[in-house]
Design an enzyme around this catalytic site. Sequence first.
Site, PDB file in Angstrom:
ATOM      1  N   ASN A  51       0.804  -1.226   0.000  1.00 42.77           N
ATOM      2  CA  ASN A  51       0.000   0.000   0.000  1.00 42.77           C
ATOM      3  C   ASN A  51       0.836   1.275   0.000  1.00 42.77           C
ATOM      4  O   ASN A  51       0.325   2.349   0.300  1.00 42.77           O
ATOM      5  CB  ASN A  51      -0.966   0.020   1.194  1.00 42.77           C
ATOM      6  CG  ASN A  51      -1.935  -1.133   1.165  1.00 42.77           C
ATOM      7  OD1 ASN A  51      -2.593  -1.365   0.165  1.00 42.77           O
ATOM      8  ND2 ASN A  51      -2.005  -1.887   2.256  1.00 42.77           N
ATOM      9  N   GLU A  84      -7.915  11.252  -3.309  1.00 38.41           N
ATOM     10  CA  GLU A  84      -7.516   9.969  -3.882  1.00 38.41           C
ATOM     11  C   GLU A  84      -8.744   9.119  -4.209  1.00 38.41           C
ATOM     12  O   GLU A  84      -9.698   9.069  -3.438  1.00 38.41           O
ATOM     13  CB  GLU A  84      -6.589   9.225  -2.923  1.00 38.41           C
ATOM     14  CG  GLU A  84      -5.326  10.026  -2.589  1.00 38.41           C
ATOM     15  CD  GLU A  84      -4.262   9.177  -1.929  1.00 38.41           C
ATOM     16  OE1 GLU A  84      -4.554   8.022  -1.559  1.00 38.41           O
ATOM     17  OE2 GLU A  84      -3.126   9.667  -1.790  1.00 38.41           O
ATOM     18  N   ASN A  92      -5.867  13.699   1.322  1.00 35.95           N
ATOM     19  CA  ASN A  92      -4.647  14.032   2.048  1.00 35.95           C
ATOM     20  C   ASN A  92      -4.530  15.544   2.132  1.00 35.95           C
ATOM     21  O   ASN A  92      -4.382  16.222   1.108  1.00 35.95           O
ATOM     22  CB  ASN A  92      -3.426  13.437   1.345  1.00 35.95           C
ATOM     23  CG  ASN A  92      -3.392  11.931   1.473  1.00 35.95           C
ATOM     24  OD1 ASN A  92      -3.456  11.391   2.569  1.00 35.95           O
ATOM     25  ND2 ASN A  92      -3.320  11.238   0.350  1.00 35.95           N
ATOM     26  N   ARG A 103      -2.432  17.846   2.715  1.00 31.87           N
ATOM     27  CA  ARG A 103      -1.024  18.241   2.774  1.00 31.87           C
ATOM     28  C   ARG A 103      -0.425  18.166   1.374  1.00 31.87           C
ATOM     29  O   ARG A 103      -1.091  17.757   0.419  1.00 31.87           O
ATOM     30  CB  ARG A 103      -0.245  17.295   3.692  1.00 31.87           C
ATOM     31  CG  ARG A 103      -0.431  15.824   3.310  1.00 31.87           C
ATOM     32  CD  ARG A 103       0.467  14.907   4.098  1.00 31.87           C
ATOM     33  NE  ARG A 103       0.098  13.510   3.961  1.00 31.87           N
ATOM     34  CZ  ARG A 103       0.388  12.723   2.936  1.00 31.87           C
ATOM     35  NH1 ARG A 103       1.036  13.226   1.901  1.00 31.87           N
ATOM     36  NH2 ARG A 103       0.029  11.448   2.918  1.00 31.87           N
TER      37      ARG A 103
END
Length: 724
Positions: free
Chosen positions: A292, A332, A347, A349
């Site tokens: 992952n 994502e 995410n 960031r």
Amino acid sequence: MAATSRLLRCSSYFPLPPSSFCARKAVSVRNEARCFSTAVPLLKDMYWNDRGEAQEEKFDKVLIANRGEIACRVIQSCRRQGIKTVAVHSDVDSLAKHARMADEAVCIGKAPTSESYLRMDKILEAVQSTGAQAVHPGYGFLSENTVFAAKLNEIGVEFIGPNSESIHAMGDKIQSKKIATKAKVNMIPGHDGVVENADHCVKLAKEIGYPVMIKASAGGGGKGMRVANTDEEARVAFRLCTEEAKSSFGDERMLIEKFVVNPRHIEIQVMCDRHGNAIWLNERECSIQRRNQKVIEEAPSVFLDPGMRKEMGDQAVALAKAVGYDSAGTVEFLVDKNRNFYFLEMNTRLQVEHPITEFITGIDIVHQMLRVAKGHKLLHQQSDVPVDGWAFECRVYAEDPSKNFGMPSIGRLSRYIEPKHIPNVRCDSGIEEGSEISIYYDPLICKLVTYGADRQDAMNTMITALDSYVIKGVTHNIPLLRDVLTEERFVKGDINTNYLPEVFPSGFQGKQLSEEEREQLVALACAVHETNNAKAATFLNQDRLPATKEKRNLWHLEVDMGSATLPATVTKMEKGFKVKVGKKEYTITGDLSFSSPLMDLSVNGQRQLIQLVERGYGAHYKLRMFGTVFSLRVMDTFVAQMKQYMPEKKEVDLSSVILAPMPGMLKSVSAVEGSKVAEGQEVCVLEAMKMQNSLTASIVSKVKKVNFKAGDTVNEGDVIVEFE
């Protein structure tokens, strides 16, 4: 303008105001090359589409609450804007590249991240003592910590990232799924709450239907994530993921959802400001993964057409607006073979793979984060964001790809040469020759990024860059990266998140040479060997070498490759050698002087890059070709005849021991001396780079001796447990 034309474009050192942009486009194609060759010039050449007002207010000083390559990357963008920087570092990072690049550096604790880079109090002290006006958190560590962002806000220091409310909403995967559902983003079936314990995990898994994905609510970077196909796997995954999440994020809450079999992992980069403006900067394909964690990324994706790209981009922006997002972020998605896409996570960031987006859009994402944090509006509209060319990123790790596609390796870089001399190559790294890769931090060596007019162009540049990369002192994953880039399925774009185990079902064992490639390697080994002999003969007392003493231009050798011995006939030419192996003759010319470990040679008129990794006693050579290191021994006829009388080395029976597969720290040891263990029973858990690795017995046996206890540090190959 076409992608091929954009290859010729160079921009000025500082971002130009919008009024200058069109004029610059009209004349810039007269430049001879778009130069991405070295670290500093790169920054002034690649951001041709970056925008900022010439006189707009900037921060005076920014502290980077991170380490390694991302800290160096942020420092570079700050330098472009004339902003001073402060680095924080642990005691073992006092001489690290990022600490020396910054204008100031502050030590914040000992090597373990829990005592340094995760210490909010120490970083806040550094902020106040240096007078920094803002903090860029990079990725990982405190980058998605809502408490840290809020504390900075309390002391009047800007957090160069989204507001703490957005981080809280999207950083918690359970909460983010609820918000995404409300924003009408496509969702994966699963449980909209916290998994309470292992029994609850099994119950939910049965309701959802195997396979399921168990992952940390506050996770990222592949940590705290495992797939389970059975009840027993679900119990083990829940326990190991919980421990990883607690160690990496300080948050052990778990969620569970349906595992989409063999999907593509495609993400959308978004950029938002504090004035309600939001755009998406196209997609990145991140399907090549192990455990992952991403290994190779590219932008754009071969799988998306313009309509699907817009649909995913619009959903990503809708989600960002739903939480009042105001910085760079990534949404994502998992995409199945029928082009259905499902929200995975957001995410909040800067992403590791952001450079490939910068290449195809011409936008400096870090610069835009700095601008937004200062309160400026985005100067880009959605129509200003192109898909210009193609870019690849290979994550070069210090790890052994032959062990589960990558087990960490530690050590000091005794030789380190980046391929920055190659056009259209960018190396984002936080290390240099002499740096040490330790057990305390991620084993990333470099983000190697290449650009091209199209996918094949960018891929060819990446292959050359990987062949030109010199890394000694640690094991690295370049052999795997190089092999993937030339593999048939990858070249076609037929990839998914299960690509590595599908293509290498028995694990990665290095480049498998064809008969012609094997003969070519033998020919090169002979050329290297005879060049070495000729060099040695220039020293005193070396006239015993037959090729020199008898002044012959023709001689016979045999090359042992371990699995086979191939005879060769070598003829010395004025410049180079002719080597006949089997029925084919190879003409080898080029620099064989050993002045550099990298040899740029010509074999029958075709360029071939090889590296002399090691010269050993008895004409043993280790040559790197096609990314993989091959061990060879070059012998004259007499030595080859005597070889048959040498005893074969016996293989060690490893079923009676548990060896440490990598350096790390033992989180737990369940084996007890005198107790019996079953085949497949866990005897200890080894943590390396914040990942939990369960080590199990391979046979039914009795524990003879336990050599380490929980909390001990072990090196690769250490015997942890012995069986009778």
